[in-house]
Design an enzyme around this catalytic site. Structure first.
Site, mmCIF file in Angstrom:
data_model
loop_
_atom_site.group_PDB
_atom_site.id
_atom_site.type_symbol
_atom_site.label_atom_id
_atom_site.label_comp_id
_atom_site.label_asym_id
_atom_site.label_seq_id
_atom_site.Cartn_x
_atom_site.Cartn_y
_atom_site.Cartn_z
ATOM 1 N N CYS A 269 0.833 -1.218 0.000
ATOM 2 C CA CYS A 269 0.000 0.000 0.000
ATOM 3 C C CYS A 269 0.860 1.258 0.000
ATOM 4 O O CYS A 269 0.823 2.067 -0.919
ATOM 5 C CB CYS A 269 -0.873 0.035 1.241
ATOM 6 S SG CYS A 269 -1.856 -1.393 1.497
HETATM 7 N N1 SAJ Z 1 7.493 1.888 8.456
HETATM 8 C C1 SAJ Z 1 8.566 2.644 8.936
HETATM 9 N N2 SAJ Z 1 8.353 3.495 9.965
HETATM 10 C C2 SAJ Z 1 7.118 3.639 10.541
HETATM 11 C C3 SAJ Z 1 6.039 2.868 10.028
HETATM 12 C C4 SAJ Z 1 6.253 2.003 8.998
HETATM 13 O O1 SAJ Z 1 9.686 2.542 8.435
HETATM 14 O O2 SAJ Z 1 6.999 4.419 11.483
HETATM 15 C C5 SAJ Z 1 7.700 0.996 7.314
HETATM 16 C C6 SAJ Z 1 7.305 -0.440 7.594
HETATM 17 O O3 SAJ Z 1 8.419 -1.175 8.064
HETATM 18 C C7 SAJ Z 1 6.862 -0.934 6.216
HETATM 19 C C8 SAJ Z 1 6.273 0.310 5.576
HETATM 20 O O4 SAJ Z 1 6.837 1.426 6.273
HETATM 21 O O5 SAJ Z 1 7.963 -1.364 5.452
HETATM 22 C C9 SAJ Z 1 4.741 0.376 5.628
HETATM 23 O O6 SAJ Z 1 4.409 0.155 6.974
HETATM 24 P P1 SAJ Z 1 2.880 0.306 7.491
HETATM 25 O O7 SAJ Z 1 2.929 0.261 8.988
HETATM 26 O O8 SAJ Z 1 2.220 1.443 6.851
HETATM 27 O O9 SAJ Z 1 2.229 -1.075 7.065
HETATM 28 P P2 SAJ Z 1 1.342 -1.454 5.829
HETATM 29 O O10 SAJ Z 1 2.028 -1.222 4.535
HETATM 30 O O11 SAJ Z 1 0.860 -2.822 6.124
HETATM 31 O O12 SAJ Z 1 0.145 -0.414 5.879
HETATM 32 C C10 SAJ Z 1 -1.153 -0.871 6.137
HETATM 33 C C11 SAJ Z 1 -2.076 0.221 5.658
HETATM 34 N N3 SAJ Z 1 -3.428 -0.301 5.724
HETATM 35 C C12 SAJ Z 1 -4.266 -0.096 4.687
HETATM 36 O O13 SAJ Z 1 -3.950 0.548 3.705
HETATM 37 C C13 SAJ Z 1 -5.606 -0.695 4.802
HETATM 38 C C14 SAJ Z 1 -1.922 1.437 6.547
HETATM 39 O O14 SAJ Z 1 -2.919 2.412 6.213
HETATM 40 C C15 SAJ Z 1 -2.056 1.067 7.990
HETATM 41 O O15 SAJ Z 1 -1.912 2.224 8.795
HETATM 42 C C16 SAJ Z 1 -0.967 0.055 8.332
HETATM 43 O O16 SAJ Z 1 -1.256 -1.118 7.529
HETATM 44 C C17 SAJ Z 1 -0.998 -0.355 9.798
HETATM 45 O O17 SAJ Z 1 -1.250 0.544 10.626
HETATM 46 O O18 SAJ Z 1 -0.724 -1.538 10.071
#
Ligand code: SAJ
Length: 443
Positions: A269
């Site tokens: 995403c």
């Molecule tokens: N990441 C960082 N630093 C952070 C947060 C994330 O480096 O502070 C990295 C993660 O390691 C990953 C990427 O960014 O590689 C994305 O992380 P993410 O926490 O956004 O996880 P996703 O990609 O699974 O995002 C999904 C999204 N859900 C939907 O679109 C329905 C996002 O909107 C959610 O907020 C997220 O899940 C969640 O909170 O788990």
């Protein structure tokens, strides 16, 4: 069947609904609609998915096989002629050029157009740029049905998915669901369709507003993750510890939301959605600078960490070339097995390009192939840690024994800040030195 009769069919749970695209978004939606009492038919071009569902064998971790009983699956779109509603949950990836690839939406729309009939509602859920529903889906439907009038003979809406695989607190049933109808009557019908299965609908004035809300949600994350990564770069220039600064800033009880630096931006995403938005804005001659800048910083993080490896090996008078490097965790975030867009892959690629011998371990990813890379997770983790000249923590899966790593790894490059002075599982510096090992090198 007019609008009111269709609404009543949903309210009386007598409707037959179809969901196109039976992945991590479509399958849970099928289950939610079946639980609401609808007759549900899943449509997917993948015969393996169709057969598995018809055998009640779930292939989505969050969907129990027992929940698939009432759901029929097929690859034949003709079933739509018997349906009152169709929801589209097909992928919307990026092309190799980084532009949106809405070909799955276009082909699903064309198939639906061939079998649709008066008195039905069509809802698009796939994440896409503002305008897709009105500029691509609607014309695609009307091309085959020029005599039908949207908002009168059939109804059209956009409702973004917020499925987060593995999350138990927010599910498809209790997640607030944004819904934008092409006309007010479209909103009424689509809301009647969804509200039997989903607790909280959030109506907005148009499909484009709903499309934009979804993209903004995830652009918000991408930009803030980019800011957190830039904080790391800034703190390094100032000789400060970025995580200490972040922890301190996060004590602010309002007006702050903590994001942390990392190896880069992975997942299906967050690395993708903002580019749908910036691409659309380019078409109206606007440069979405925050999106581009965040992407530049986030995609630059793998190279940043590889430089850290090079510097640390250099300190130990070891070239990267021919060094043995173990990468821990290739999934895109902790405790999942999903590798899509994982920055660990970029780190491995860059290290290999410098001539390093790279192995990986990931308890959730036994093996993978990506572009020209085909790798198998090391079986004996302990000996791999001991033999490595440097260990890179790319994904901090909960199952890792960090004490063991600290006491047995010659060097650790810690992209997830597992080791830090105030964290309980950081062995005191002397124990690492006593064991004859360098104190873990952290960012
Ligand atoms: N990441 C960082 N630093 C952070 C947060 C994330 O480096 O502070 C990295 C993660 O390691 C990953 C990427 O960014 O590689 C994305 O992380 P993410 O926490 O956004 O996880 P996703 O990609 O699974 O995002 C999904 C999204 N859900 C939907 O679109 C329905 C996002 O909107 C959610 O907020 C997220 O899940 C969640 O909170 O788990």
């Amino acid at each position: 069947m007019d609008k009111q009769q269709l609404i009543e069919k949903f309210e009386q749970r007598r409707a037959h609904v179809a969901v196109v695209g039976l992945g991590y978004v479509g399958l849970p939606l099928c289950v939610a609609f079946a639980k609401a009492g609808y007759k549900v038919t899943g449509i997917d071009l993948d015969p393996n998915k169709v057969d598995a569902i018809n055998r009640s064998e779930s292939y989505i971790e969050d969907v129990p096989s027992a929940a698939l009983g009432p759901i029929a699956a097929t690859s034949d779109y003709r079933v739509i002629a018997q349906c009152d509603a169709v929801t589209i949950c097909v992928p919307t990836p990026l092309n190799k050029t980084g532009d949106p690839n809405i070909s799955y939406i276009v082909s699903a729309t064309a198939q639906i157009a061939r079998h649709m009939h008066p008195g039905m509602v069509i809802v698009l859920e796939s994440t896409t740029y503002p305008g897709t529903t009105a500029e691509i889906v609607l014309p695609g439907l009307l091309e085959h049905n020029p005599d039908l009038q949207v908002g009168k003979d059939f109804f059209l809406a956009f409702s973004p998915e917020r499925i987060d695989p593995g999350r138990a607190d927010w599910t498809v049933e209790n997640m607030p669901k944004v819904m934008g109808g092409h006309t007010p009557d479209c909103l009424d019908v689509a809301s009647a369709y969804y509200s039997q299965a989903i607790g909280a609908l959030v109506p907005v004035s148009s499909p484009a507003a709903a499309e934009m809300a979804k993209l903004f949600e995830n652009t918000f994350r991408s930009v803030n993750i980019g800011l957190a990564n830039e904080l790391l770069l800034m703190c390094e220039k100032l000789g400060l510890d970025a995580w200490e600064v972040l922890d301190a800033a996060a004590t602010k009880p309002f007006g702050f939301m903590k994001f942390t630096p990392g190896p880069g931006l992975g997942g299906h995403c967050i690395p993708v959605d903002p580019h749908y938005l910036s691409w659309k804005l380019k078409s109206v001659k606007y440069n979405a600078r925050f999106i581009e800048l965040a992407s530049e910083i986030n995609t630059g993080m793998p190279a940043y960490w590889v430089q850290k490896v090079q510097d640390a090996l250099n300190e130990a008078a070891k070239p990267v070339k021919n060094s043995h490097i173990l990468v821990l965790g290739v999934a895109y975030k902790k405790d999942v097995g999903d590798m899509r867009e994982s920055p660990a892959l970029d780190i491995i690629h860059l290290l290999r390009a410098k001539g390093a011998n790279v192995q990986y371990h990931d308890p959730h990813v036994p093996h993978f192939t990506h572009d020209e890379m085909a790798m198998i997770s090391v079986v004996d983790l302990e000996s791999a840690v001991r033999q490595a000249d440097c260990v890179v923590i790319a994904t901090d899966h909960s199952s890792y024994d960090w004490h063991f790593m600290a006491e047995n790894a010659a060097l650790i490059i810690d992209t997830r800040r597992v080791f830090s002075p105030e964290r309980k599982h950081t062995p005191a510096a002397n124990s690492a030195e006593d064991a004859g090992h360098r104190i873990p090198v952290t960012a």
